[in-house]
Design a protein around this motif. Structure first.
Motif, PDB file in Angstrom:
ATOM      1  N   ALA A  22     107.292  74.105  16.447  1.00  0.00           N
ATOM      2  CA  ALA A  22     107.167  75.370  15.562  1.00  0.00           C
ATOM      3  C   ALA A  22     107.421  76.739  16.481  1.00  0.00           C
ATOM      4  N   SER A  23     107.249  76.409  17.878  1.00  0.00           N
ATOM      5  CA  SER A  23     107.455  77.630  18.800  1.00  0.00           C
ATOM      6  C   SER A  23     108.965  77.750  19.207  1.00  0.00           C
ATOM      7  N   GLN A  24     109.682  76.888  18.980  1.00  0.00           N
ATOM      8  CA  GLN A  24     111.253  76.554  19.398  1.00  0.00           C
ATOM      9  C   GLN A  24     112.072  77.246  18.131  1.00  0.00           C
ATOM     10  N   PRO A  25     113.119  77.626  18.373  1.00  0.00           N
ATOM     11  CA  PRO A  25     114.045  77.951  17.280  1.00  0.00           C
ATOM     12  C   PRO A  25     114.475  76.621  16.669  1.00  0.00           C
ATOM     13  N   PRO A  26     115.036  76.652  15.270  1.00  0.00           N
ATOM     14  CA  PRO A  26     115.027  77.796  14.304  1.00  0.00           C
ATOM     15  C   PRO A  26     113.554  77.980  13.834  1.00  0.00           C
ATOM     16  N   LEU A  27     112.746  76.957  13.759  1.00  0.00           N
ATOM     17  CA  LEU A  27     111.408  77.326  13.366  1.00  0.00           C
ATOM     18  C   LEU A  27     110.583  78.484  13.475  1.00  0.00           C
ATOM     19  N   ARG A  28     110.754  78.755  14.992  1.00  0.00           N
ATOM     20  CA  ARG A  28     110.070  80.051  15.300  1.00  0.00           C
ATOM     21  C   ARG A  28     110.519  81.283  14.669  1.00  0.00           C
ATOM     22  N   GLN A  29     111.604  81.274  14.427  1.00  0.00           N
ATOM     23  CA  GLN A  29     112.203  82.441  13.630  1.00  0.00           C
ATOM     24  C   GLN A  29     111.760  82.657  12.345  1.00  0.00           C
ATOM     25  N   TRP A  30     111.100  81.534  11.538  1.00  0.00           N
ATOM     26  CA  TRP A  30     110.381  81.763  10.215  1.00  0.00           C
ATOM     27  C   TRP A  30     108.890  82.064  10.540  1.00  0.00           C
ATOM     28  N   ALA A  31     108.610  82.092  11.858  1.00  0.00           N
ATOM     29  CA  ALA A  31     106.840  82.315  11.854  1.00  0.00           C
ATOM     30  C   ALA A  31     106.522  83.812  12.230  1.00  0.00           C
ATOM     31  N   ASP A  32     107.537  84.692  12.654  1.00  0.00           N
ATOM     32  CA  ASP A  32     107.358  86.094  13.074  1.00  0.00           C
ATOM     33  C   ASP A  32     107.233  86.787  11.762  1.00  0.00           C
ATOM     34  N   GLY A  33     107.314  88.144  12.003  1.00  0.00           N
ATOM     35  CA  GLY A  33     107.182  89.035  10.828  1.00  0.00           C
ATOM     36  C   GLY A  33     108.391  89.060   9.979  1.00  0.00           C
ATOM     37  N   PHE A  34     109.748  89.070  10.552  1.00  0.00           N
ATOM     38  CA  PHE A  34     110.646  88.973   9.687  1.00  0.00           C
ATOM     39  C   PHE A  34     111.056  87.817   9.042  1.00  0.00           C
ATOM     40  N   GLY A  35     110.502  86.681   9.554  1.00  0.00           N
ATOM     41  CA  GLY A  35     110.607  85.254   8.958  1.00  0.00           C
ATOM     42  C   GLY A  35     109.758  85.256   7.824  1.00  0.00           C
ATOM     43  N   ILE A  36     108.494  85.790   7.864  1.00  0.00           N
ATOM     44  CA  ILE A  36     107.467  85.944   6.693  1.00  0.00           C
ATOM     45  C   ILE A  36     108.088  86.746   5.594  1.00  0.00           C
ATOM     46  N   LEU A  37     108.815  88.093   6.147  1.00  0.00           N
ATOM     47  CA  LEU A  37     109.620  88.687   5.020  1.00  0.00           C
ATOM     48  C   LEU A  37     110.727  88.296   4.459  1.00  0.00           C
ATOM     49  N   ALA A  38     111.347  87.317   4.909  1.00  0.00           N
ATOM     50  CA  ALA A  38     112.443  86.771   4.398  1.00  0.00           C
ATOM     51  C   ALA A  38     112.108  85.571   3.616  1.00  0.00           C
ATOM     52  N   THR A  39     110.875  84.781   3.810  1.00  0.00           N
ATOM     53  CA  THR A  39     110.296  83.797   2.931  1.00  0.00           C
ATOM     54  C   THR A  39     109.708  84.560   1.601  1.00  0.00           C
ATOM     55  N   ARG A  40     109.134  85.727   1.737  1.00  0.00           N
ATOM     56  CA  ARG A  40     108.744  86.569   0.545  1.00  0.00           C
ATOM     57  C   ARG A  40     109.777  86.972  -0.147  1.00  0.00           C
ATOM     58  N   ALA A  41     110.975  87.378   0.257  1.00  0.00           N
ATOM     59  CA  ALA A  41     112.276  87.854  -0.325  1.00  0.00           C
ATOM     60  C   ALA A  41     112.696  86.668  -1.190  1.00  0.00           C
ATOM     61  N   LEU A  42     113.089  85.516  -0.637  1.00  0.00           N
ATOM     62  CA  LEU A  42     113.459  84.270  -1.206  1.00  0.00           C
ATOM     63  C   LEU A  42     112.186  84.091  -2.334  1.00  0.00           C
ATOM     64  N   GLN A  43     111.025  84.321  -2.330  1.00  0.00           N
ATOM     65  CA  GLN A  43     110.182  83.639  -3.494  1.00  0.00           C
ATOM     66  C   GLN A  43     110.247  84.805  -4.505  1.00  0.00           C
ATOM     67  N   VAL A  44     110.396  86.124  -4.172  1.00  0.00           N
ATOM     68  CA  VAL A  44     110.612  87.226  -5.111  1.00  0.00           C
ATOM     69  C   VAL A  44     112.233  86.764  -6.059  1.00  0.00           C
ATOM     70  N   ILE A  45     113.235  86.557  -5.146  1.00  0.00           N
ATOM     71  CA  ILE A  45     114.448  86.355  -5.759  1.00  0.00           C
ATOM     72  C   ILE A  45     114.362  85.209  -6.837  1.00  0.00           C
ATOM     73  N   LEU A  46     113.622  83.972  -6.403  1.00  0.00           N
ATOM     74  CA  LEU A  46     113.574  83.081  -7.192  1.00  0.00           C
ATOM     75  C   LEU A  46     112.621  83.257  -8.451  1.00  0.00           C
ATOM     76  N   VAL A  47     111.673  83.948  -8.258  1.00  0.00           N
ATOM     77  CA  VAL A  47     110.813  84.555  -9.513  1.00  0.00           C
ATOM     78  C   VAL A  47     111.797  85.357 -10.440  1.00  0.00           C
ATOM     79  N   VAL A  48     112.647  86.313  -9.918  1.00  0.00           N
ATOM     80  CA  VAL A  48     113.330  87.234 -10.621  1.00  0.00           C
ATOM     81  C   VAL A  48     114.401  86.531 -11.198  1.00  0.00           C
ATOM     82  N   ALA A  49     115.174  85.378 -10.571  1.00  0.00           N
ATOM     83  CA  ALA A  49     116.045  84.417 -11.230  1.00  0.00           C
ATOM     84  C   ALA A  49     115.379  83.712 -12.699  1.00  0.00           C
TER      85      ALA A  49
END
Length: 383
Positions: A22-49
């Motif tokens: 989890a501390s190595q790429p690419p998983l590490r990129q989803w654990a920082d602030g931008f990764g959490i933001l991207a995850t939430r954005a994907l969730q919002v897109i799915l809900v809106v869809a």
């Protein structure tokens, strides 16, 4: 020998490998602030869809969804009557028939009153409202900041074209196909209303069969709260609309404004559209008074409308609609806008009660008096 005896052994699971990955790429990129933001954005897109897909399906099946929703709201409004008759020992089928006949007679009577009051005087009402609007424009032209005549003519023509267009009335009776759709929807609404009145609790209980424990209790709370909110909203709104129309009718008769009965009927109908309906009805009555009487009478009509609206907002609604969820005016405006865009006039009428029911469900999501966690008010500590 040591098969059934001996000291219990503990098993320790090492997670160092998982943490290392989890501390190595690419998983590490989803654990920082931008990764959490991207995850939430994907969730919002799915809900809106998903929401867009549901709305699209509803729009394609309006011949089914609108009659079913109207039948549900009417059944909720008459739920106390059904409970009272069943408590008195009236058989379920007989109670359903009596309630259904009452609803049909009420709707028929309201429809007949509308046709009787408006049919012969609609042309005069439309002509006087148009003349009143032109008189108001002529008066506005005398102001130092008034727009040009070309701009006023363009706005007036656009408004008249919109009001007289098929889109404004939704073309409900425009053509044989639309008439057939209207009759089909009406029959479907009556049949669905019959089953909702007769077997509503059993139908909801059938839908809750897959749920157990807390999920089942939550489903029961959702059903009870929806029936309470929709029923209280409809009964309260109908009573408030009746009182508003009678009050404005008395005021128009005292001021000797013509077409008082058609205007009062329009007040009753438009009262089912919160905020916007009362404003539109009052404006129409003032325009008719401006042409038929004078400017002072038009101002008095505006005063009567404001007085009736204040009586409604400060006395009638708190008393008659105390069990319905009271929504903020901003939420009502947003719901009206969305409902009008999606469903026209019918959407504008149904938007607020549906929004009130949704908010009511949120208020009992985690308990009879416990809202969902995200909707609970924060506790403030006094300094």
């Amino acid at each position: 020998m040591g098969l059934f005896r001996g000291e219990p052994k503990t098993v320790r699971i090492e997670s160092e490998g998982v943490e290392l990955k989890a501390s190595q790429p690419p998983l590490r990129q989803w654990a920082d602030g931008f990764g959490i933001l991207a995850t939430r954005a994907l969730q919002v897109i799915l809900v809106v869809a998903v929401a867009a897909g549901i709305i699209f399906a509803i729009q394609q099946l309006t011949l089914v969804t609108i009659p079913v929703v109207i039948a549900l709201i009417l059944a909720c409004a008459f739920a106390p009557v059904m409970r009272w008759m069943r408590a008195k020992g009236v058989p379920s089928l007989l109670a359903t028939i009596l309630a259904l006949l009452t609803i049909v007679l009420l709707l028929t009577g309201v429809g007949w009153l509308i046709v009787w009051a408006v049919r012969d005087q609609w042309d005069d009402l439309y002509a006087q409202a148009e003349d009143g609007l032109r008189s108001l424009i002529d008066w506005a032209q005398q102001l130092p900041f008034a727009p040009t005549q070309a701009q006023l003519d363009e706005w007036l023509d656009t408004l008249i074209d919109f009001v007289t267009s098929a889109q404004f009335g939704s073309g409900a009776l425009a053509g044989v196909s639309a008439l057939a759709s209207f009759v089909t929807g009406l029959v479907l609404m009556v049949v669905t209303l019959f089953f909702f009145l007769k077997d509503g609790p059993q139908l909801w209980e059938f839908l809750l069969r897959p749920f157990r424990g807390e999920h089942y209790a939550r489903g029961r709370r959702i059903g009870d709260k929806t029936v309470t909110v929709l029923g209280s909203y409809v009964r309260g709104t109908a009573t408030v609309a009746l009182v508003d129309s009678i009050g404005i009718l008395i005021g128009l008769l005292i001021l000797q404004v013509p077409l008082a009965v058609p205007l009062a009927v329009l007040v009753f109908l438009l009262a089912f559209i919160p905020i916007v309906g009362a404003t539109l009805a009052g404006t129409l009555a003032a325009l008719v008074a401006l042409v038929a009487n004078d400017f002072v009478t038009a101002l008095l009509v505006v005063g009567v409308v404001v007085l009736v609206n204040q009586l409604e907002g400060n006395l009638l609604q708190p008393v008659l609609m105390s069990r319905a969820m009271k929504l903020h005016a901003f939420v009502v405006l947003i719901a009206l806008t969305i409902g009008t865009v999606l469903g026209g006039i019918v959407g504008a009428v149904l938007a607020v009660p549906i929004t009130a029911a949704v908010w009511g469900v949120i208020q009992v999501w985690d308990g009879p008096n416990t809202p969902a966690r995200w909707a609970r008010p924060k506790k403030t500590v006094d300094a």
